[in-house]
Write an enzyme that holds these catalytic residues in place. Sequence first.
Site: not given
Length: 273
Positions: A66, A102
């Site tokens: 990420k 997210d």
Amino acid sequence: MTDKYAVIGNPLSHTKSPLIHGSFAAATGQDLVYAAIEAPAGGFAAAVDAFRAEGGRGMNVTAPFKLDAFAYATERSERARLAGAVNAMRFDGERVFAENFDGVGLVNDIQRNLGFALEGRRVLMLGAGGAARGAVLPILDSGPAELVIANRTLERARALGEQFAGAAGLATVGYGDLAGERFDIVLNATSASLYGQLPPVPVEVFSPDALAYELAYGKGLTPFLRLAQGAGAKRLADGVGMLVEQAAEAFAWWRGVRPDTRSLIERLTVPLL
Ligand code: ATR
């Protein structure tokens, strides 16, 4: 022509992303294929370059890449910048757009699927790592009365709070400061459950109507959820809804079509036993 998408991570043996995006594509009639690319450590950029050279249109990004995706991007959304991490990319020629869905996936799951409004509520988030960081902005945008971030390492919670300095109702504390406090929504964004551990949260934090939400998915009744259950919390949830909702956000961003999430969440739900 069939458009190509993929998830990149390592390991990927348990990834649900191809199943989720394949189901979305079938349900919305979108012509795409979705692969899983397990890149070696240090091999993120080369793997993404190769995928783009084959005509890849977009990717989901999972651990441990990420931050690599954040560095690789040419344009980052505010959500991605505040999260300091990227979980979805869209390719357009030389341009690499980066997003982080997210947190919005979490908030959509809490509000739309579980039916707990965040507005005006007291929200406690345990943890100040990557998972917590992505959730702060979408939670604050939903207007809670208070968002308290508790972390074992207090400095880390403080550093996270400073990124949102001036936000109304935001507080950062250590676990010891939670004695006597009660919350409507308690989110476990620590990685403790991955090791079968319990963050040192006092059992009294759960109000009788509380939602206890474990961001991890498929771990069953974790020590955190067991504590909440014992405390009489009204509703227990794990991150399956968040997983599907963040995927739906990415799908809509890529394709301009919003898939329905409910039946897929039901299908992927593992009973909390
Ligand atoms: P992730 O990306 O999953 O959030 P991370 O960035 O390594 O992973 O962050 C892990 C989080 O879980 C941190 O908030 C960590 O607390 P510290 O910052 O004090 O290390 C928290 N954590 C992990 N194990 C824990 C435990 N047993 N009790 C309490 N907090 C724990």
